[in-house]
Design a protein around this motif. Structure first.
Motif, mmCIF file in Angstrom:
data_model
loop_
_atom_site.group_PDB
_atom_site.id
_atom_site.type_symbol
_atom_site.label_atom_id
_atom_site.label_comp_id
_atom_site.label_asym_id
_atom_site.label_seq_id
_atom_site.Cartn_x
_atom_site.Cartn_y
_atom_site.Cartn_z
ATOM 1 N N ARG A 145 -4.949 -27.205 6.564
ATOM 2 C CA ARG A 145 -5.170 -28.394 5.735
ATOM 3 C C ARG A 145 -4.599 -29.640 6.417
ATOM 4 N N GLY A 146 -5.370 -30.734 6.377
ATOM 5 C CA GLY A 146 -4.890 -32.026 6.844
ATOM 6 C C GLY A 146 -4.578 -32.095 8.318
ATOM 7 N N LEU A 147 -5.281 -31.329 9.137
ATOM 8 C CA LEU A 147 -5.004 -31.331 10.576
ATOM 9 C C LEU A 147 -5.411 -32.659 11.217
ATOM 10 N N LEU A 148 -6.503 -33.241 10.724
ATOM 11 C CA LEU A 148 -6.916 -34.571 11.194
ATOM 12 C C LEU A 148 -6.473 -35.632 10.203
ATOM 13 N N GLN A 149 -6.029 -36.763 10.715
ATOM 14 C CA GLN A 149 -5.624 -37.863 9.851
ATOM 15 C C GLN A 149 -6.860 -38.486 9.197
ATOM 16 N N PRO A 150 -6.775 -38.858 7.909
ATOM 17 C CA PRO A 150 -7.927 -39.448 7.218
ATOM 18 C C PRO A 150 -8.474 -40.696 7.912
ATOM 19 N N ASP A 151 -7.591 -41.538 8.472
ATOM 20 C CA ASP A 151 -8.090 -42.748 9.121
ATOM 21 C C ASP A 151 -8.865 -42.420 10.393
ATOM 22 N N LEU A 152 -8.509 -41.321 11.082
ATOM 23 C CA LEU A 152 -9.276 -40.917 12.252
ATOM 24 C C LEU A 152 -10.646 -40.391 11.825
ATOM 25 N N CYS A 153 -10.694 -39.625 10.757
ATOM 26 C CA CYS A 153 -11.987 -39.165 10.227
ATOM 27 C C CYS A 153 -12.883 -40.358 9.908
ATOM 28 N N ASP A 154 -12.303 -41.371 9.271
ATOM 29 C CA ASP A 154 -13.066 -42.573 8.933
ATOM 30 C C ASP A 154 -13.539 -43.304 10.185
ATOM 31 N N ALA A 155 -12.693 -43.334 11.214
ATOM 32 C CA ALA A 155 -13.054 -44.017 12.461
ATOM 33 C C ALA A 155 -14.218 -43.315 13.156
ATOM 34 N N ILE A 156 -14.224 -41.993 13.134
ATOM 35 C CA ILE A 156 -15.318 -41.236 13.748
ATOM 36 C C ILE A 156 -16.615 -41.530 13.017
ATOM 37 N N THR A 165 -21.320 -42.958 27.872
ATOM 38 C CA THR A 165 -20.208 -43.806 27.421
ATOM 39 C C THR A 165 -20.657 -45.239 27.175
ATOM 40 N N ARG A 166 -21.556 -45.753 27.993
ATOM 41 C CA ARG A 166 -21.995 -47.144 27.855
ATOM 42 C C ARG A 166 -22.629 -47.405 26.487
ATOM 43 N N ARG A 167 -23.309 -46.433 25.957
ATOM 44 C CA ARG A 167 -24.006 -46.604 24.683
ATOM 45 C C ARG A 167 -23.195 -46.091 23.491
ATOM 46 N N PHE A 168 -22.430 -45.033 23.694
ATOM 47 C CA PHE A 168 -21.779 -44.350 22.566
ATOM 48 C C PHE A 168 -20.281 -44.191 22.795
ATOM 49 N N GLY A 169 -19.676 -45.146 23.485
ATOM 50 C CA GLY A 169 -18.292 -44.995 23.908
ATOM 51 C C GLY A 169 -17.294 -44.838 22.783
ATOM 52 N N GLN A 170 -17.392 -45.642 21.739
ATOM 53 C CA GLN A 170 -16.411 -45.565 20.661
ATOM 54 C C GLN A 170 -16.539 -44.266 19.886
ATOM 55 N N PHE A 171 -17.768 -43.845 19.617
ATOM 56 C CA PHE A 171 -17.983 -42.580 18.923
ATOM 57 C C PHE A 171 -17.460 -41.418 19.764
ATOM 58 N N LYS A 172 -17.792 -41.420 21.044
ATOM 59 C CA LYS A 172 -17.361 -40.363 21.952
ATOM 60 C C LYS A 172 -15.841 -40.291 22.022
ATOM 61 N N ARG A 173 -15.186 -41.446 22.166
ATOM 62 C CA ARG A 173 -13.718 -41.471 22.283
ATOM 63 C C ARG A 173 -13.052 -41.006 21.010
ATOM 64 N N SER A 174 -13.495 -41.506 19.868
ATOM 65 C CA SER A 174 -12.832 -41.155 18.611
ATOM 66 C C SER A 174 -13.058 -39.686 18.256
ATOM 67 N N ALA A 175 -14.274 -39.176 18.493
ATOM 68 C CA ALA A 175 -14.539 -37.770 18.196
ATOM 69 C C ALA A 175 -13.704 -36.857 19.094
ATOM 70 N N LEU A 176 -13.657 -37.167 20.380
ATOM 71 C CA LEU A 176 -12.861 -36.340 21.293
ATOM 72 C C LEU A 176 -11.378 -36.425 20.968
ATOM 73 N N LEU A 177 -10.913 -37.587 20.543
ATOM 74 C CA LEU A 177 -9.512 -37.705 20.149
ATOM 75 C C LEU A 177 -9.193 -36.734 19.018
ATOM 76 N N GLY A 178 -10.116 -36.609 18.070
ATOM 77 C CA GLY A 178 -9.904 -35.652 16.993
ATOM 78 C C GLY A 178 -9.873 -34.221 17.470
ATOM 79 N N LEU A 179 -10.678 -33.900 18.476
ATOM 80 C CA LEU A 179 -10.828 -32.509 18.922
ATOM 81 C C LEU A 179 -9.782 -32.055 19.927
ATOM 82 N N VAL A 180 -9.018 -33.008 20.500
ATOM 83 C CA VAL A 180 -8.054 -32.616 21.539
ATOM 84 C C VAL A 180 -6.637 -33.095 21.259
ATOM 85 N N GLN A 181 -6.392 -33.773 20.132
ATOM 86 C CA GLN A 181 -5.067 -34.324 19.872
ATOM 87 C C GLN A 181 -4.008 -33.221 19.869
ATOM 88 N N LYS A 182 -2.747 -33.616 19.935
ATOM 89 C CA LYS A 182 -1.665 -32.657 20.165
ATOM 90 C C LYS A 182 -1.604 -31.556 19.114
#
Length: 345
Positions: A45-56, A102-119
């Motif tokens: 439960r709650g492994l991802l922060q709600p604000d990161l979910c919203d950012a993705i 990355t040129r077209r979808f950079g923010q989506f790519k970065r935020s999604a990967l941040l969720g999938l690889v965070q500590k």
């Protein structure tokens, strides 16, 4: 809520936290691992922060949704433009977020990967796999409530060092309604049923439909339970590559199930594809985790292949099917590369 299963039976699906098991939090990793080894799945439960979910989700809405660029899709492995269901939700899920341009979808790519690889994710996947470090080998993004056939992930990909070493996760980016094609697992199936091998009459190239029927027959034969945990925004359901799972067909309208799916291997393991060949992947590093790429769209030659595949989908699909048949034929003519099954203690 009662929903219809792929076996044409009914099952109760919890639609709130109070109706479901509490499962575990990030601080309960020791108990979570024990549960995972017994049941073949676990919810954190709650492994991802709600604000990161919203950012993705916000990055998806601003960059991906309005785009007309063909993207590789999970449901048919074709390069297609976005397609939306009658409620306006994306119904051709994205395959491998890490491969997006990355040129077209950079923010989506970065935020999604941040969720999938965070500590916290890195620590959790390593603990579940019983290793010091894992790597991300595959990812997907879903919005529409599309049903998924019952299967073991091992049929498609696993570890060349031993079947069952792959750990997958389903990340809820919003509170998932029971009517939105809820994800389900068959608890204990990683230990109680045989691995349905990708070979012979069940091989991916010519026997995929037979494989799907065989999984349903296996569920019936072993009288497996279909359990669909409630997932709130930020919750993650992890499961073993030997655990039978899928998602129910949607039973309502106007509801989405915005989510990410990811597959992880021990960092030193190679990916075994279709129980047939070792598929080596290019590795990049994101937030300290190795991330594998197959079709990096930042590379010109991959974008050229994308454009060819998108403009000639029929010939591209035919060529891919022919190549798959060749792969399985070649595997019959040489010593097997199949990995041994690794059952959890």
């Amino acid at each position: 809520m009662r929903v219809i299963t792929p076996l044409n039976t009914e099952v109760d699906v919890p639609n709130s936290l109070s109706e479901d098991r509490p499962y575990f939090g990030v601080a309960d990793i020791g108990e979570a691992v024990k549960y995972y080894r017994r049941q073949g799945y676990v919810v954190i439960r709650g492994l991802l922060q709600p604000d990161l979910c919203d950012a993705i989700r916000a990055a998806y809405l601003s960059e991906v949704r309005p785009s007309r660029v063909p993207i590789l899709r999970q449901k048919n492995m074709r390069y297609e433009r976005n397609s939306f269901d009658r409620d306006g939700f994306l119904d051709n899920p994205i395959f491998n977020v890490q491969d997006l341009e990355t040129r077209r979808f950079g923010q989506f790519k970065r935020s999604a990967l941040l969720g999938l690889v965070q500590k916290d994710v890195a620590r959790t996947t390593a603990a579940l796999a019983g290793v010091g470090r894992t790597k991300l080998i595959q990812s997907m993004f879903f919005e529409a409530p599309v049903g998924t056939w019952a299967h073991q992930d091992s049929y498609y990909q696993d570890s060349a060092s031993g079947l069952g070493r792959c750990v997958a996760g389903w990340y809820a980016l919003e509170d998932v309604d029971a009517a939105a094609g809820r994800f389900y697992v068959c608890p204990g199936s990683h230990r109680t049923i045989p691995v349905l091998r990708n070979a012979g009459e069940l091989d991916f190239a010519t026997g995929h439909d037979r494989y799907r029927k065989a999984v349903l027959e296996t569920i019936r034969h072993f009288d497996l339970e279909l359990r669909a945990p409630y997932l709130a925004k930020g919750d993650v359901l992890f499961w073993s590559s030997l655990t039978v799972h899928g998602s129910f067909a949607p039973s309502g309208s106007g509801v989405s199930r915005t989510s990410l799916t990811a597959h992880y291997l021990p960092a030193d393991d190679e990916m075994l594809q279709f129980h047939t060949r070792i598929r080596r992947q290019k590795i990049i590093w994101v937030e300290g985790m190795p991330v594998a790429q197959l079709h990096d769209q930042d590379k010109l030659h991959n974008r050229l292949l994308r454009d060819i595949a998108a403009h000639a989908p029929g010939p591209y699909a035919a060529a891919r099917k022919l190549a798959m048949r060749g792969l399985f034929l070649a595997s019959k003519l040489k010593p097997s590369q199949q990995a041994p099954s690794t059952l959890m203690p």
